[in-house]
Motif scaffolding. Structure first.
Motif, PDB file in Angstrom:
ATOM      1  N   ALA A  35       0.824  -9.599   2.072  1.00 18.31           N
ATOM      2  CA  ALA A  35       0.686  -8.100   2.139  1.00 18.31           C
ATOM      3  C   ALA A  35       0.399  -7.548   0.717  1.00 18.31           C
ATOM      4  CB  ALA A  35       1.878  -7.538   2.669  1.00 18.31           C
ATOM      5  N   TRP A  36      -0.163  -6.446   0.675  1.00 17.66           N
ATOM      6  CA  TRP A  36      -0.209  -5.847  -0.646  1.00 17.66           C
ATOM      7  C   TRP A  36       0.793  -4.275  -0.481  1.00 17.66           C
ATOM      8  CZ3 TRP A  36      -2.451  -7.101  -4.958  1.00 17.66           C
ATOM      9  CH2 TRP A  36      -3.355  -8.210  -4.878  1.00 17.66           C
ATOM     10  N   CYS A  96       1.533  -7.975  -4.905  1.00 19.90           N
ATOM     11  CA  CYS A  96       1.248  -8.924  -3.902  1.00 19.90           C
ATOM     12  C   CYS A  96       2.270  -9.423  -3.328  1.00 19.90           C
ATOM     13  CB  CYS A  96       0.334  -9.987  -4.313  1.00 19.90           C
ATOM     14  SG  CYS A  96      -0.174 -11.379  -3.021  1.00 19.90           S
ATOM     15  N   ALA A  97       2.649  -9.665  -1.996  1.00 22.74           N
ATOM     16  CA  ALA A  97       3.764 -10.381  -1.415  1.00 22.74           C
ATOM     17  C   ALA A  97       3.581 -11.206  -0.313  1.00 22.74           C
ATOM     18  CB  ALA A  97       4.724  -9.230  -0.982  1.00 22.74           C
ATOM     19  N   SER A 109      11.375  -5.030   2.449  1.00 23.33           N
ATOM     20  CA  SER A 109      12.624  -5.928   2.388  1.00 23.33           C
ATOM     21  C   SER A 109      12.418  -7.259   3.126  1.00 23.33           C
ATOM     22  CB  SER A 109      13.843  -5.220   2.862  1.00 23.33           C
ATOM     23  OG  SER A 109      13.455  -4.791   4.177  1.00 23.33           O
ATOM     24  N   GLU A 110      11.197  -7.371   3.963  1.00 22.14           N
ATOM     25  CA  GLU A 110      11.039  -8.596   4.779  1.00 22.14           C
ATOM     26  C   GLU A 110      10.099  -9.920   4.175  1.00 22.14           C
ATOM     27  OE1 GLU A 110      12.859  -6.817   8.424  1.00 22.14           O
ATOM     28  OE2 GLU A 110      12.405  -8.729   7.581  1.00 22.14           O
ATOM     29  N   PHE A 111       9.879  -9.096   2.927  1.00 18.48           N
ATOM     30  CA  PHE A 111       8.988 -10.417   2.476  1.00 18.48           C
ATOM     31  C   PHE A 111       9.931 -10.857   1.400  1.00 18.48           C
ATOM     32  CE2 PHE A 111       5.972  -7.455   4.344  1.00 18.48           C
ATOM     33  CZ  PHE A 111       4.587  -8.385   4.538  1.00 18.48           C
ATOM     34  N   ASP A 112       9.478 -12.168   0.984  1.00 22.77           N
ATOM     35  CA  ASP A 112      10.467 -13.192   0.510  1.00 22.77           C
ATOM     36  C   ASP A 112       9.879 -13.202  -1.106  1.00 22.77           C
ATOM     37  OD1 ASP A 112      11.965 -14.128   2.593  1.00 22.77           O
ATOM     38  OD2 ASP A 112       9.941 -14.825   3.175  1.00 22.77           O
TER      39      ASP A 112
END
Length: 124
Positions: A35-36, A96-97, A109-112
Motif C-alpha cells: 500500500a501507499w 510504502c507499507a 495500523s494493519e500494516f507491518d
C-alpha cells in the motif's frame, strides 16, 4: 524483517506526473499486500492505494481515483505509484507499507512494515 526503500519523490508543478517506487528486500514479496499512504503537514496519515499479492485487486482513496495507479512487479520486488495530474493538495510525505499476511487493507495500523517516506511537493 522486510525492509522497504522508496524513491521517486520530488518537487513538481501542478499537472505534472511522478512515479514513486518502493523496493522490498527478501524473497517473500509476492506474499505481501502493498500500500501507499501519505501524510501532509498537520494531518494524520492517509490511505492512498493498496494492491493485493497478485496485483489483480486495487483500491484507491476517492481523491486520487483516475489520477493515480498502483502496480507491482513481483519479479523485481517493487511496487509503484504512478501519479498523474498532480495537484497541490497531493503534497505530502508518501510512505510504502507492507502487510505480511497478504490481506487487502486500508488502515495504517494493519500494516507491518513501513518505508521511511519520500517527499512529494506540488507547486501551483
Amino acid at each position: 524483517q522486510v525492509q522497504l526503500v522508496e524513491s521517486g519523490g520530488g518537487l513538481v508543478q501542478a499537472g505534472d506526473s511522478l512515479r514513486l517506487s518502493c523496493a522490498a528486500s527478501g524473497r517473500t514479496f509476492s506474499s505481501h499486500s502493498m500500500a501507499w499512504f501519505r501524510q501532509a503537514p498537520g494531518k494524520e496519515r492517509e490511505f492512498v492505494a493498496v494492491i493485493n499479492r497478485s496485483g489483480l485487486t486495487t483500491i484507491y482513496v476517492d481523491s486520487v481515483k483516475g489520477r493515480f495507479a498502483i502496480s507491482r512487479d513481483n519479479a523485481k520486488n517493487t511496487v509503484y505509484l504512478q501519479m498523474n495530474n498532480l495537484k497541490p493538495e497531493d503534497t505530502a510525505v508518501y510512505y510504502c507499507a507492507a502487510d505480511l499476511h497478504g490481506l487487502v487493507r486500508r488502515q495504517a495500523s494493519e500494516f507491518d512494515v513501513w518505508g521511511q517516506g519520500t517527499q512529494v511537493t506540488v507547486s501551483s
